[in-house]
Scaffold this motif. Structure first.
Motif, PDB file in Angstrom:
ATOM      1  N   UNK A  47       2.704 -10.670  -6.390  1.00  0.00           N
ATOM      2  CA  UNK A  47       2.418  -9.020  -5.733  1.00  0.00           C
ATOM      3  C   UNK A  47       1.582  -7.362  -6.030  1.00  0.00           C
ATOM      4  N   UNK A  48       1.023  -7.810  -4.857  1.00  0.00           N
ATOM      5  CA  UNK A  48      -0.102  -6.301  -5.843  1.00  0.00           C
ATOM      6  C   UNK A  48       0.135  -4.640  -5.005  1.00  0.00           C
ATOM      7  N   UNK A  49       0.319  -4.077  -6.110  1.00  0.00           N
ATOM      8  CA  UNK A  49       0.684  -2.494  -5.351  1.00  0.00           C
ATOM      9  C   UNK A  49      -0.843  -1.925  -6.038  1.00  0.00           C
ATOM     10  N   UNK A  50      -1.101  -1.636  -4.688  1.00  0.00           N
ATOM     11  CA  UNK A  50      -2.474  -1.521  -4.242  1.00  0.00           C
ATOM     12  C   UNK A  50      -2.109  -0.333  -4.730  1.00  0.00           C
ATOM     13  N   UNK A  51      -2.541   0.926  -5.756  1.00  0.00           N
ATOM     14  CA  UNK A  51      -2.710   2.350  -5.427  1.00  0.00           C
ATOM     15  C   UNK A  51      -3.794   3.741  -4.877  1.00  0.00           C
ATOM     16  N   UNK A  52      -4.711   2.507  -4.455  1.00  0.00           N
ATOM     17  CA  UNK A  52      -6.051   3.744  -3.945  1.00  0.00           C
ATOM     18  C   UNK A  52      -5.353   4.788  -2.814  1.00  0.00           C
ATOM     19  N   UNK A  53      -4.353   5.180  -1.790  1.00  0.00           N
ATOM     20  CA  UNK A  53      -3.308   5.814  -1.895  1.00  0.00           C
ATOM     21  C   UNK A  53      -3.040   6.605  -2.304  1.00  0.00           C
ATOM     22  N   UNK A  77       0.440  -1.522  -0.232  1.00  0.00           N
ATOM     23  CA  UNK A  77      -0.092   0.341   0.005  1.00  0.00           C
ATOM     24  C   UNK A  77       0.684   1.562   0.167  1.00  0.00           C
ATOM     25  N   UNK A  78       1.327   2.045  -0.931  1.00  0.00           N
ATOM     26  CA  UNK A  78       2.666   2.704  -0.732  1.00  0.00           C
ATOM     27  C   UNK A  78       1.336   4.238  -1.378  1.00  0.00           C
ATOM     28  N   UNK A  79       2.034   5.439  -0.670  1.00  0.00           N
ATOM     29  CA  UNK A  79       0.949   6.197  -0.408  1.00  0.00           C
ATOM     30  C   UNK A  79       1.737   6.702  -1.806  1.00  0.00           C
ATOM     31  N   UNK A  80       2.978   6.808  -2.342  1.00  0.00           N
ATOM     32  CA  UNK A  80       3.129   7.998  -3.307  1.00  0.00           C
ATOM     33  C   UNK A  80       3.324   7.211  -4.875  1.00  0.00           C
ATOM     34  N   UNK A  81       3.462   7.895  -5.439  1.00  0.00           N
ATOM     35  CA  UNK A  81       3.872   7.472  -6.870  1.00  0.00           C
ATOM     36  C   UNK A  81       5.444   6.400  -7.215  1.00  0.00           C
ATOM     37  N   UNK A  82       6.155   7.802  -5.771  1.00  0.00           N
ATOM     38  CA  UNK A  82       7.862   6.730  -5.741  1.00  0.00           C
ATOM     39  C   UNK A  82       7.747   5.635  -5.038  1.00  0.00           C
TER      40      UNK A  82
END
Lengths: 155, 292
Positions: free
Chosen positions: B49-55, B11-16
């Motif tokens: 490995x799912x990268x959830x972009x919701x945040x 759950x990343x919080x930024x594009x980086x």
């Protein structure tokens, strides 16, 4: 993983694997049986809940994705004036047969009436296009939603 | 009951942060999940490995800068539908977004997801193609921008490399005298996949068509422009006869699948491509005239 969100007005924190669908969390872990499992493909709408106030099919939402958001089911709208009128209209107009589609229909039509207090028949049909009913042929559901709208404006 | 396989969700919080997670093996971004969750349940997706972009809020925007309309990949279809900017300047896109699935699907699904899923019948693809859209793609190494037409490489296949994320779709702000329209054919009117869709866009210089772009969905391995139809419109005063000719030409120009089990027969798609093209061109022209 730990996920914190608000369910029907209550702050909760759950521990769930990343691959758990919100639908299964609600029904099996939290005992919210009003949310129904139909197709698990987002096509039947039986699992529709409000996520930050917007109707979504909970079978397609992963639990981690509700972090910090509000989830609302019909249980959290019991006393809401729009929902009271909708339930009354559904009951009186014969819009319920087996009842399986009903919670999802209520969520979708509730959202419609909150945004559009005087919907046309076409607008009602679009509002429930993501909710399938196998019993009623939709006619009485559409009529009930129209009746509920009228009764809201009568007040 | 179809179970979702055992995947890790990041759950990343930024594009980086998101791009760092995309470097993991068997990574895949997840937005609304309206296609991906179905694929996972059916065993059609091998991602672990799912990268959830919701945040990742920085990918959720609709803005106009320097004569271009820019749409972040995490923009929901429902936001395209509601956007005054898109409704007024590029209604071909907002009316297509309004026909994706159902309200529930439009609240979950994103334009980035629709494009990256790359169904030949993706509803937002043909409008973006006729608007002359570009796709901006980011990775840990940097950004690149390509014409959207180069993004689709086959049915559900894109030119994204491992570790890359589609971050933005952009197109020049349509000028005065331009008009676009979208037409969709499905098994029913609501909550349905496209058997066929058509997007048309024209620019008028006085009475003459100076630019014409038309695209068809679900009639080829990818959403595609139909250059031969465009040539029949460019430089002409578009009237019913010209529209009729261009529409009839679709019959032989589209390449629908001949597979017996596809959603509609080849014959039906050929026939209906003419009908939808006529409707789309007529509306596009009306909008162009009103938009002077």
């Amino acid at each position: 993983m730990k996920v914190s969100f608000q369910l029907n007005g209550q702050d909760i924190e759950v521990e769930a694997p990343g691959n758990r669908a919100l639908l299964d969390l609600l029904r099996d872990d939290l005992g919210v049986k009003s949310v129904k499992k139909g197709c698990e493909n987002g096509e039947c709408g039986a699992c529709t809940v409000l996520l930050d106030g917007a109707p979504v099919t909970s079978c397609l939402v992963l639990v981690p994705q509700v972090e910090g958001k509000t989830v609302t089911t019909v249980d959290g709208l019991e006393d809401d004036p729009f929902m009271v009128k909708l339930r009354q209209a559904f009951l009186e107009d014969g819009a319920i047969q087996c009842g399986f589609c009903t919670p999802g229909m209520l969520i979708s039509s509730y959202t419609l009436l909150r945004e559009n207090p005087d919907p046309t028949e076409d607008e009602i049909k679009i509002a429930i296009e993501g909710n399938i009913c196998r019993c009623t042929g939709f006619t009485k559901i559409i009529a009930a939603i129209g009746d509920a709208a009228e009764r809201m404006t009568d007040e | 009951m179809n179970l979702i396989p055992d995947v890790e969700v990041h759950r990343p919080r930024s594009l980086e942060e998101a791009l760092k997670f995309m470097e993991l093996p068997d990574s895949k971004p997840i937005a609304g999940g309206t296609d991906l969750i179905i694929d996972l349940r059916e065993g059609a997706c091998e991602a672990r490995n799912l990268v959830d972009l919701t945040q990742v809020k920085e990918l959720d925007y609709i803005r106009e800068t320097d004569g271009r309309i820019r749409i972040g990949a995490m923009t929901h279809h429902s936001d395209l539908v509601a956007s005054d900017l898109i409704k007024s300047k590029a209604p071909v896109l907002s009316e297509a977004a309004d026909l994706v699935g159902s309200i529930q699907i439009r609240n979950l699904g994103t334009v980035g997801g629709n494009i990256c899923n790359a169904s030949p019948g993706a509803d937002t693809a043909t409008p973006l193609l006729v608007l002359g859209a570009e796709a901006t793609i980011s990775s840990a190494e940097g950004n690149r921008t390509i014409p959207l037409s180069e993004f689709f490489t086959g049915p559900k296949r894109t030119s994204l490399n491992p570790g890359e994320l589609l971050t933005e779709l952009s197109f020049p702000t349509p000028p005065a005298g331009s008009g676009g329209a979208f037409q969709k054919l499905g098994r029913r009117k609501g909550c349905t996949l496209s058997l066929l869709n058509i997007a048309a866009y024209v620019e008028l210089d006085g009475d003459t068509c100076s630019k014409a772009r038309v695209a068809v969905g679900a009639c080829a391995p990818t959403p595609v422009r139909i250059k031969d139809v465009e040539e029949m419109l460019k430089g002409k005063k578009i009237d019913d006869a010209v529209i009729g000719e261009a529409s009839s030409a679709c019959y032989g120009l589209v390449q629908p699948s001949q597979r017996a089990h596809s959603r509609a027969s080849e014959e039906y798609r050929r026939d209906m491509s003419c009908v939808l093209m006529r409707r789309a061109l007529t509306t596009a022209l009306e909008r162009a005239r009103r938009n002077k």
